[in-house]
Design a protein around this motif. Structure first.
Motif: not given
Length: 124
Positions: A59-79, A112-119
Motif C-alpha cells: 500500500p502507498d500509505t503516507f503520514i499526513v502533515d509529515s515534515k520528514k520521515s525515515f525508515l530505520h535500517d540498522v543493521t538492515v532495514e527494519n521491515r 493543553k495541546q492535541t497533536c494528531t498522527l494521521q495515516l
C-alpha cells in the motif's frame, strides 16, 4: 479495491518543539491485506527478507502533515514481510517521523495541546 487492515504502536515521542510547531515520534506500523496471487500450499507462513519488499505490491500509505520521515535500517532495514498460505500479507516497518502540530500557546503554562498522527493512502 483491496481492504487493508492497519495497526500502529507509538514506540516513543522523541521531541516536542513549540518553536517549530511539531513533534517527532517513532512508530511501528503494521499493514495486512490479501493478495490471491501469493497463495501457496502449506500450513505455515513464510517470513521474507525485508529487501524482497521491492518485488511485492505494498500500500502507498503516507503520514499526513509529515515534515520528514525515515525508515530505520540498522543493521538492515527494519521491515517484516510474512506471507500466509491463503495469500494474506503482513507488512511491518519502523518509522521515525516529524509531524506538524499547530499549537495554541495563548494560555501557557495552563494550556493543553492535541497533536494528531494521521495515516492515509493515495488513490490513483
Amino acid at each position: 479495491p483491496v481492504s487493508i487492515g492497519m495497526s500502529m504502536d507509538i514506540a516513543s515521542i522523541d521531541t516536542i518543539s513549540e518553536i517549530n510547531m511539531d513533534y517527532t515520534a517513532t512508530i511501528f506500523l503494521r499493514q495486512r491485506w490479501t493478495d490471491e496471487r501469493l497463495c501457496f500450499d502449506g500450513n505455515k507462513s513464510l517470513s521474507l527478507d525485508g529487501r524482497l519488499v521491492e518485488m511485492l505490491w505494498v500500500p502507498d500509505t503516507f503520514i499526513v502533515d509529515s515534515k520528514k520521515s525515515f525508515l530505520h535500517d540498522v543493521t538492515v532495514e527494519n521491515r517484516l514481510i510474512r506471507i500466509y498460505p491463503n495469500g494474506t500479507v503482513l507488512y511491518a516497518i519502523r518509522v521515525t517521523t516529524t509531524v506538524s502540530c499547530s499549537m495554541d500557546l495563548t494560555k501557557y503554562p495552563m494550556d493543553k495541546q492535541t497533536c494528531t498522527l494521521q495515516l492515509e493512502s493515495c488513490k490513483t
